[in-house]
Motif scaffolding. Structure first.
Motif, mmCIF file in Angstrom:
data_model
loop_
_atom_site.group_PDB
_atom_site.id
_atom_site.type_symbol
_atom_site.label_atom_id
_atom_site.label_comp_id
_atom_site.label_asym_id
_atom_site.label_seq_id
_atom_site.Cartn_x
_atom_site.Cartn_y
_atom_site.Cartn_z
ATOM 1 N N LEU A 36 20.980 30.696 65.218
ATOM 2 C CA LEU A 36 21.948 29.956 64.409
ATOM 3 C C LEU A 36 22.040 28.497 64.854
ATOM 4 O O LEU A 36 22.204 27.584 64.036
ATOM 5 C CB LEU A 36 23.315 30.646 64.522
ATOM 6 C CG LEU A 36 24.358 30.333 63.453
ATOM 7 C CD1 LEU A 36 23.855 30.708 62.069
ATOM 8 C CD2 LEU A 36 25.647 31.091 63.761
ATOM 9 N N VAL A 37 21.936 28.289 66.166
ATOM 10 C CA VAL A 37 22.083 26.945 66.736
ATOM 11 C C VAL A 37 21.022 25.984 66.196
ATOM 12 O O VAL A 37 21.286 24.793 65.998
ATOM 13 C CB VAL A 37 22.021 26.998 68.285
ATOM 14 C CG1 VAL A 37 21.852 25.604 68.879
ATOM 15 C CG2 VAL A 37 23.280 27.659 68.835
ATOM 16 N N ILE A 38 19.813 26.482 65.930
ATOM 17 C CA ILE A 38 18.735 25.596 65.490
ATOM 18 C C ILE A 38 18.706 25.400 63.971
ATOM 19 O O ILE A 38 17.811 24.743 63.445
ATOM 20 C CB ILE A 38 17.365 26.113 65.976
ATOM 21 C CG1 ILE A 38 17.065 27.500 65.390
ATOM 22 C CG2 ILE A 38 17.293 26.133 67.491
ATOM 23 C CD1 ILE A 38 15.664 28.014 65.712
ATOM 24 N N THR A 39 19.686 25.978 63.267
ATOM 25 C CA THR A 39 19.747 25.778 61.815
ATOM 26 C C THR A 39 20.476 24.472 61.499
ATOM 27 O O THR A 39 21.262 23.973 62.314
ATOM 28 C CB THR A 39 20.484 26.950 61.135
ATOM 29 O OG1 THR A 39 21.827 27.015 61.628
ATOM 30 C CG2 THR A 39 19.779 28.274 61.417
ATOM 31 N N MET A 55 29.033 30.551 62.781
ATOM 32 C CA MET A 55 29.224 31.934 63.230
ATOM 33 C C MET A 55 30.127 32.692 62.273
ATOM 34 O O MET A 55 29.890 33.864 61.969
ATOM 35 C CB MET A 55 29.813 31.952 64.647
ATOM 36 C CG MET A 55 28.825 31.575 65.735
ATOM 37 S SD MET A 55 29.572 31.599 67.389
ATOM 38 C CE MET A 55 29.953 33.347 67.580
ATOM 39 N N GLN A 56 31.161 32.010 61.806
ATOM 40 C CA GLN A 56 32.091 32.631 60.857
ATOM 41 C C GLN A 56 31.380 32.957 59.543
ATOM 42 O O GLN A 56 31.533 34.059 59.006
ATOM 43 C CB GLN A 56 33.265 31.683 60.598
ATOM 44 C CG GLN A 56 34.384 32.289 59.764
ATOM 45 C CD GLN A 56 35.543 31.326 59.616
ATOM 46 O OE1 GLN A 56 35.386 30.115 59.706
ATOM 47 N NE2 GLN A 56 36.727 31.858 59.378
ATOM 48 N N ASP A 57 30.585 32.022 59.041
ATOM 49 C CA ASP A 57 29.886 32.209 57.766
ATOM 50 C C ASP A 57 28.831 33.308 57.849
ATOM 51 O O ASP A 57 28.530 33.953 56.837
ATOM 52 C CB ASP A 57 29.218 30.892 57.333
ATOM 53 C CG ASP A 57 30.235 29.807 56.986
ATOM 54 O OD1 ASP A 57 31.405 30.169 56.749
ATOM 55 O OD2 ASP A 57 29.866 28.618 56.984
ATOM 56 N N ASN A 58 28.282 33.509 59.037
ATOM 57 C CA ASN A 58 27.208 34.495 59.198
ATOM 58 C C ASN A 58 27.670 35.833 59.775
ATOM 59 O O ASN A 58 26.852 36.687 60.111
ATOM 60 C CB ASN A 58 26.102 33.915 60.088
ATOM 61 C CG ASN A 58 25.284 32.861 59.378
ATOM 62 O OD1 ASN A 58 24.287 33.168 58.744
ATOM 63 N ND2 ASN A 58 25.705 31.603 59.474
ATOM 64 N N GLY A 59 28.985 35.996 59.926
ATOM 65 C CA GLY A 59 29.528 37.272 60.384
ATOM 66 C C GLY A 59 29.497 37.480 61.885
ATOM 67 O O GLY A 59 29.936 38.526 62.387
#
Length: 519
Positions: A36-39, A55-59
């Motif tokens: 997620l960090v590298i997106t 993190m919230q958007d991806n669950g």
């Protein structure tokens, strides 16, 4: 004061992080966060806020919160000034159980554990999905103890020294045990939705297919699906307070218990199965005997006996159970000699049983109701194990916890005296301890006594309120409900006959009547 609070929060955070590191799912969570960090959604100039939003958007935020929620549930510890006393009593009881096991082995001329011979291993492997056809002689094996035996142990607790204790009651009631339990007012406040008589979805009202029920059920299903889409355990816990539709129960329980099955769980269950195939434990016969005497003889559960054999044999091998029990039981170590695997004369020392749990008569009924919820044995296993570690282990161990069997028995007695002193005195007049009538209900949380749908409604409430006290309350409510017939009989045999059939009991309405009743 603020400094103390900050230190406490910091200490808890460190503790949670340490536990997360030990979790089998930590590496996967860490890997997902790294990806997620590298997106593009995570920006270097606003790293913290953009990462939290991503993190919230991806669950992942909900996943992390659920992990913390379950950690707090599993690790919460009550400090009781009598813990040492109860621990000593449990160690003494464990020694008695181990002595009984060894005596049975000597009597039958068998070992506690030994490697399985090749033919036996192949037979179990071939019949794994139909283990009821696995032929083993269990005729001479007997349950190590039954609920009535455990009650004798509890009734003979002298109680830790306390000047407030009532003397002379040992052997009949629990008032010599100086534990604090909820009174009726406390229970009304705690179970507020029930005591207010709110509309709750249950198996009882589903029998009356009115348009209003159909609408209510539809609303509950719609709301439940929204709760599941949020994937947040505390919301699921609140949802269960108003009843759970059958079609959503498996997902709700899995979310609350954190028992979802992924690659790690599949491999772990296979490892447990391999242990069953590798070692022949004396406890296997006790498990087979217990399922044969209980679930296999029950009209509601006999169709699930093959699944129960798989689940309970694997449970006996699960060392994670022993590691995660709040106060580890005493256990035996057994040296296993003989051919194991590639080695001809291998000597291995194993914990007996690896789970640390010696089953009593009816133990397999802790798992049987899960067969109505889960189709897959692996899904069933991990939800049952999570339920056991959170609740059921307290029902057959001596402890001072407010959710333990001692407190539940004491609460039952105090509530019965509060609700109906005349019925209490009726039992006392004929020297029939009421606990003798209900101990099998309490120890098994009514499994095998209530119809499955009613039982699952009760267990919904256990999860919803995170408390076993509902079990004691229901036991009292049933006695009050059968009061008129109980007052007409004066022998233990006749009283047990009055209480033998609970098939007509409607759990939620009965609990609501008990909590709303004027005393």
């Amino acid at each position: 004061m603020d400094d103390i609070k900050e230190n406490s929060i910091h200490h808890m955070t460190v503790k949670i992080c340490e536990e997360l590191n030990k979790s089998p799912h930590y590496n996967k969570l860490f890997e997902d966060i790294q990806k997620l960090v590298i997106t593009p959604s995570v920006k270097a100039e606003d790293f913290k806020n953009s990462l939290l939003k991503a993190m919230q958007d991806n669950g992942l935020e909900a996943q992390l919160k659920n992990t913390i929620y379950r950690f707090v549930k599993s690790k919460k510890k009550e400090v009781n000034s009598y813990d040492a006393f109860f621990r000593k009593c449990q160690i003494h009881w464990d020694k008695r159980i181990h002595k009984s096991l060894n005596s049975m082995c000597n009597e039958l001329g068998i070992n506690l554990a030994k490697p399985r011979i090749t033919s036996d291993k192949e037979e179990i492997s071939n019949k794994w999905t139909e283990l009821s056809n696995y032929e083993v002689n269990i005729q001479k094996y007997r349950p190590v103890y039954a609920p009535k035996d455990f009650l004798e142990v509890l009734l003979n607790l002298k109680g830790p020294p306390d000047e407030k204790c009532t003397e002379g009651n040992s052997g009949w009631q629990f008032s010599q045990i100086p534990l604090k339990v909820k009174n009726l007012g406390d229970l009304r406040s705690f179970y507020s939705e029930l005591s207010r008589g709110e509309h709750i979805l249950t198996a009882t009202n589903s029998l009356i297919m009115t348009s209003s029920f159909a609408l209510f059920e539809e609303e509950r299903i719609s709301l439940g699906e929204k709760v599941l889409s949020k994937n947040y355990a505390p919301i699921a816990q609140e949802f269960l307070k108003k009843g759970c539709p059958r079609c959503l129960r498996a997902k709700m329980w899995t979310l609350l218990l954190g028992s979802d099955v992924r690659d790690y769980e599949l491999k772990y269950f296979q490892m447990l199965k391999d242990h069953v195939l590798q070692y022949d434990l004396m406890i296997d016969k006790l498990i087979i005997k217990d399922i044969t005497l209980t679930a296999s003889n029950d009209d509601q559960y006999f169709v699930f006996e093959d699944v129960l054999f798989q689940v309970m044999l694997c449970f006996s091998r699960d060392s994670e159970v022993l590691k995660n029990l709040p106060s580890q039981p005493s256990f035996m170590q057994v040296v296993v000699k003989g051919k194991t695997g590639a080695s001809e004369n291998n000597t291995t020392t194993i914990v007996f049983p690896p789970s640390g749990v010696i089953p009593f008569h009816g133990f397999s009924m802790y798992a049987a109701p899960f067969c109505y919820i889960y189709d897959n044995p692996v899904d069933l296993y991990f939800s049952f194990r999570a339920f056991y570690l959170r609740y059921w282990h307290r029902l057959h161990r001596v402890c001072g916890n407010s959710q333990g069997i001692v407190s539940l028995c004491l609460q039952f007695e105090k509530l019965l005296q509060c609700f109906d002193p005349l019925l209490w005195n009726h039992f006392k007049k004929y020297n029939i301890p009421p606990l003798r009538l209900v101990i099998k209900w309490i120890m098994r949380a009514f499994s095998g006594h209530l119809p499955p749908e009613q039982l699952l409604s009760l267990w919904d409430l256990v999860l919803a309120y995170d408390s076993l006290e509902i079990v004691s309350l229901l036991a009292v409510a049933i006695l009050i409900f059968r009061r008129d017939n109980l007052m007409k009989v004066s022998t233990l045999q006749n009283i047990e006959a009055v209480l033998a059939d609970l098939s007509s009991i409607a759990v939620v309405p009965l609990l609501q009547m008990a909590l709303m009743k004027d005393v």
